[in-house]
Design an enzyme around this catalytic site. Structure first.
Site, PDB file in Angstrom:
ATOM      1  CG  LEU A   1      -1.807  -1.263   1.363  1.00 51.52           C
ATOM      2  CD1 LEU A   1      -2.753  -1.109   2.547  1.00 51.52           C
ATOM      3  CD2 LEU A   1      -2.582  -1.548   0.083  1.00 51.52           C
ATOM      4  CB  ALA A   2       2.810   2.815  -2.220  1.00 57.17           C
TER       5      ALA A   2
ATOM      6  CD  GLN B   1      -7.056   3.748  -1.701  1.00 56.53           C
ATOM      7  OE1 GLN B   1      -5.908   4.025  -1.373  1.00 56.53           O
ATOM      8  NE2 GLN B   1      -7.994   3.425  -0.810  1.00 56.53           N
TER       9      GLN B   1
ATOM     10  CE1 TYR C   1      -1.370  -0.123   5.790  1.00 57.59           C
ATOM     11  CE2 TYR C   1      -0.398  -2.154   6.619  1.00 57.59           C
ATOM     12  CZ  TYR C   1      -1.504  -1.365   6.386  1.00 57.59           C
ATOM     13  OH  TYR C   1      -2.753  -1.822   6.737  1.00 57.59           O
ATOM     14  N   GLY C   2       3.997   0.867   2.355  1.00 57.55           N
ATOM     15  CA  GLY C   2       5.178   1.476   1.764  1.00 57.55           C
ATOM     16  C   GLY C   2       5.925   2.407   2.681  1.00 57.55           C
TER      17      GLY C   2
ATOM     18  N   GLY D   1      -3.877   0.494  17.712  1.00 55.93           N
ATOM     19  CA  GLY D   1      -4.917  -0.478  18.004  1.00 55.93           C
ATOM     20  C   GLY D   1      -4.335  -1.653  18.766  1.00 55.93           C
TER      21      GLY D   1
ATOM     22  CG  HIS E   1      49.644  14.728  -2.610  1.00 55.63           C
ATOM     23  ND1 HIS E   1      49.810  14.237  -1.343  1.00 55.63           N
ATOM     24  CD2 HIS E   1      50.711  14.282  -3.314  1.00 55.63           C
ATOM     25  CE1 HIS E   1      50.917  13.530  -1.279  1.00 55.63           C
ATOM     26  NE2 HIS E   1      51.473  13.536  -2.464  1.00 55.63           N
TER      27      HIS E   1
ATOM     28  CG  ASN F   1      53.802   9.509  -8.671  1.00 54.50           C
ATOM     29  OD1 ASN F   1      53.764   8.901  -7.614  1.00 54.50           O
ATOM     30  ND2 ASN F   1      53.884  10.825  -8.719  1.00 54.50           N
TER      31      ASN F   1
END
EC number: 2.7.7.23
Length: 446
Positions: free
Chosen positions: A9-10, A72, A100-101, A140, A345, A359
């Site tokens: 669910l996202a 949704q 759950y996302g 809950g 460096h 080098n």
């Protein structure tokens, strides 16, 4: 083989994040929250995974592809959200995990226990993941009996006796796919919010005579992320896990609490990591590598026994070969530093190859960008680049060549040649004293 599917669910808006980025795409350890769940699901090998998104969340669909998404269109509650996956899961009769996302810290081990509990001899219709938070006020409560889980009671509806129960509902479930959508169809919305609550399916399943069960998980796994402060708390949890994993795998962390990993960081054995080192996504470190303090590494591969830092930065596309040295205040991007080469460096190496045993002197810069395109610099094996040199790409320095300090090299240099472009050395004895005397006469200043 156990048949498993998953619904993530996202669709939540994530308004408390105060961000244009969908909540489930906010990163933890370099990986979007929803991607952590997808990764954890690998432990149970779901044959189908469906992500439920809300309107305007095309970026989530893009990120989870090729997994399918369903919309949704109206946010009418968690049961309504799961019901949107009905067509995608049509005919599925195995175990359906509901995740759950914005709860990204669930471990593969916990998901495995959930599936195993669903397949127990009692054949529970619903298995709920419970936990015992330090502050259970908002959650809950799970009402249990010797027969298993009886109901989920929201805090606002709970009696004083029920509120004293420490076992709380995380919302995560494993449900018998044969009855899931029938249970969802029976959920009503006769409540203060007019929403369809997924928690109602427990009582409905019990009313059908089906058992329900609880699996208990660690509270830190079930930390929900709804705000920036909760995102930071989740980051702290996952970094703690990654540090422990690194040390258990044979890495030494001098100051673990200051080292930050990405979820996909790969470390060999006997890696030594100093304080304040950050790993971005896509990093692979070989055996025996020493990473000194304050390095930042992303999208890079470092072979065995190389040395980095302090204060080195490796950007995407950097490959450091066995035994190579990348020292302080050196930045390397999209370049190969070959075996035994030294870039010690104050240097920028971009879009280049540094040959074996070459080098690179302090202050060397590969001038790889002209404002329109990037160009390649090739430095041959055993070449010596003097300090404060500018290599103007595209340019090739032959094997064994020597570049004099302070040079600007814009043409290719053949193997074993000497190249230098600085002006001739000139000394004028007494000139400085004469200059100062002249200026004093002109200005009247001592």
């Amino acid at each position: 083989m156990t048949k498993t599917a998953a619904v993530i669910l996202a669709a939540g808006q994530g308004t408390r994040m105060k961000s244009a980025l969908p909540k489930v795409l906010h990163p933890l350890a370099g990986r979007p929250m929803v991607a952590h769940l997808i990764h954890a699901l690998g432990a149970v090998a779901p044959s189908r995974t469906v992500v439920v998104i809300g309107p305007g969340m095309e970026s989530v669909a893009d990120r989870v592809a090729p997994l399918p998404t369903v919309l949704q269109a109206e946010r009418l509650g968690t049961a309504h959200a799961v019901a949107q996956a009905g067509e995608a899961l049509a005919g599925f009769d195995g175990t359906v995990l509901i995740l759950y996302g914005d709860t990204p810290l669930i471990t593969p081990e916990t998901l495995t226990r959930m599936v195993e509990a669903r397949l127990a001899a009692e054949d529970p219709a619903v298995v709920v993941l419970g936990f015992r938070p330090a502050d259970p006020l908002q959650y809950g409560r799970l009402i249990t009996s010797p027969a298993g889980l009886e109901a989920i009671v929201e805090y606002k509806d709970a009696t004083a006796e029920q509120r004293a129960i420490g076992l709380c509902n995380s919302g995560v479930m494993a449900v018998d796919g044969r009855v899931l959508f029938a249970l969802l169809a029976a959920v009503g919305n006769d409540n203060a919010k007019g929403e369809y609550y997924l928690t109602d399916i427990v009582a409905l399943a019990r009313g059908m005579g089906r058992a329900c069960a609880v699996v208990e998980g660690a509270a830190e796994e079930l930390l929900g992320v709804n705000s920036r402060s909760e995102l930071a708390a989740a980051e702290a949890v996952i970094q703690g896990r990654l540090r422990e994993k690194a040390m258990e795998g044979g890495a030494t962390l001098t100051a673990p609490e200051t080292v930050f990993f990405s979820a996909d960081t790969r470390l060999g054995r006997d890696v030594s990591i100093g304080p304040f080192v950050t790993f971005g996504p896509g990093v692979e470190i070989g055996d025996g590598v020493e990473i000194k303090g304050f390095c930042h590494i992303e999208g890079a591969r470092v072979a065995a026994k190389a040395t980095l830092g302090p204060y080195a930065r490796l950007r995407p596309g950097a490959t450091i070969a066995e035994g190579a040295h990348v020292g302080n205040f050196v930045e390397i991007k999209n370049s190969a530093v070959e075996q035994g080469a030294k870039v010690n460096h104050l240097t920028y190496i971009g879009d280049a190859r540094v040959g074996a045993r070459a080098n690179i002197g302090a202050g060397t810069i590969t001038c790889n960008y002209d404002g329109f395109g990037k160009y390649h610099t090739d430095i041959g094996e055993g070449a010596f680049i003097g300090s404060n040199t500018a290599l103007v790409a595209p340019v090739s320095i032959g094997a064994g060549a020597i570049i004099g300090a302070g040079s600007t090299i814009a043409r290719d240099v053949e193997a074993d040649a000497l190249a230098l472009t600085r002006g001739p050395h000139e000394v004028r004895p007494g000139w400085a004293a004469k200059f100062r005397a002249h200026m004093r006469r002109l200005t009247g200043k001592n």
